[in-house]
Design an enzyme around this catalytic site. Structure first.
Site, PDB file in Angstrom:
ATOM      1  N   CYS A 198       0.846  -1.195   0.000  1.00  0.00           N
ATOM      2  CA  CYS A 198       0.000   0.000   0.000  1.00  0.00           C
ATOM      3  C   CYS A 198       0.885   1.251   0.000  1.00  0.00           C
ATOM      4  O   CYS A 198       1.959   1.264   0.611  1.00  0.00           O
ATOM      5  CB  CYS A 198      -0.908   0.005   1.224  1.00  0.00           C
ATOM      6  SG  CYS A 198      -2.200  -1.268   1.179  1.00  0.00           S
ATOM      7  N   CYS A 201       2.254   2.794   3.292  1.00  0.00           N
ATOM      8  CA  CYS A 201       3.086   1.892   4.091  1.00  0.00           C
ATOM      9  C   CYS A 201       4.331   1.429   3.348  1.00  0.00           C
ATOM     10  O   CYS A 201       4.993   0.475   3.773  1.00  0.00           O
ATOM     11  CB  CYS A 201       2.268   0.675   4.515  1.00  0.00           C
ATOM     12  SG  CYS A 201       0.835   1.088   5.538  1.00  0.00           S
ATOM     13  N   CYS A 226       1.976  -8.599   7.371  1.00  0.00           N
ATOM     14  CA  CYS A 226       0.588  -8.196   7.545  1.00  0.00           C
ATOM     15  C   CYS A 226      -0.188  -9.203   8.383  1.00  0.00           C
ATOM     16  O   CYS A 226      -1.327  -8.955   8.754  1.00  0.00           O
ATOM     17  CB  CYS A 226      -0.091  -8.039   6.179  1.00  0.00           C
ATOM     18  SG  CYS A 226      -0.183  -9.573   5.235  1.00  0.00           S
TER      19      CYS A 226
END
Length: 231
Positions: A198, A201, A226
């Site tokens: 993303c 991030c 994650c």
């Protein structure tokens, strides 16, 4: 299922031999979960050369780089496919943003994991409901959290077989494949982004830094997952 036996059986096999076996064994109940990384693009190329109708899916978290969305389109056009796309549930995402804010992941590991849960893990769980096995592009040298992972594993949480065909490959091997076979890749790699997730991030890294150091860079290395690939 004897995972140890499978690892011994295919331990010396090429990724293509491994992929052909499991694609034929599981048919439409196996898929590549692609993050559009160079590893997943390499696997996309290998898989579609074995079976042009094989399943490949990706997650649209809503926070991806424009270059990543462009690569999804370019990959579809290049191979003549329509990649499956799974998105977060609208109401759950709206509630998360309403309660936590738009960028809460910088505040704590817990909030970052909560964001990953809504945007990545829940959609992925929906994808897994249609699978008995999944293929991904993990490699040992990517990070300290992946050094102990195996070629073939059992994903206890999702109750599916997990296949990592490139687990022993080096980054140089992946790039060689990309260049030799003219595989589409994310142009952010040419701008210092070895690992791309993303947009909020992910950042570019300096020469010599760990290839995952640009992911969740404000956290310590052992936390930079994650939650999907933790054993």
């Amino acid at each position: 299922m004897d995972i140890e036996k499978l690892n011994k059986q295919f331990g010396q096999s090429s990724p293509e031999v491994l992929l052909r076996h499991f694609l034929e064994t599981y048919s439409d109940r196996i898929a590549l979960s692609s993050s559009l990384s160079i590893e997943d693009q390499t696997l996309t190329d290998m898989i579609l050369k074995i079976n042009p109708k094989a399943r490949i899916f990706t997650l649209d978290t809503g926070r991806l780089f424009p270059e990543t969305y462009q690569l999804i389109d370019k990959t579809n056009l290049h191979y003549g496919i329509k990649m499956e796309v799974f998105c977060p549930q609208t109401e759950a995402l709206q509630q998360f943003v309403r309660e936590q804010g738009i960028n809460p992941f910088y505040e704590s590991i817990e909030k970052r994991h909560a964001c990953c849960q809504v945007r990545k893990l829940e959609p992925l769980g929906r994808a897994f409901k249609t699978l008995d096995a999944w293929i991904c592009g993990l490699r040992h040298e990517q990070s300290v959290t992946r050094t102990e992972m195996q070629l073939i594993e059992w994903d206890e949480k999702h109750q599916v077989l997990k296949i990592n065909p490139l687990i022993d490959w080096t980054e140089a091997q992946v790039w060689d494949y990309i260049k030799i076979h003219h595989v589409p890749y994310n142009k952010l790699h040419d701008k210092g982004y070895p690992s791309i997730g993303c947009e909020p991030c992910t950042r570019a890294v300096k020469f010599g830094e760990d290839i995952r150091s640009g992911r969740w860079w404000w956290e310590s290395p052992e936390h930079r997952e994650c939650g999907l690939h933790k054993q």
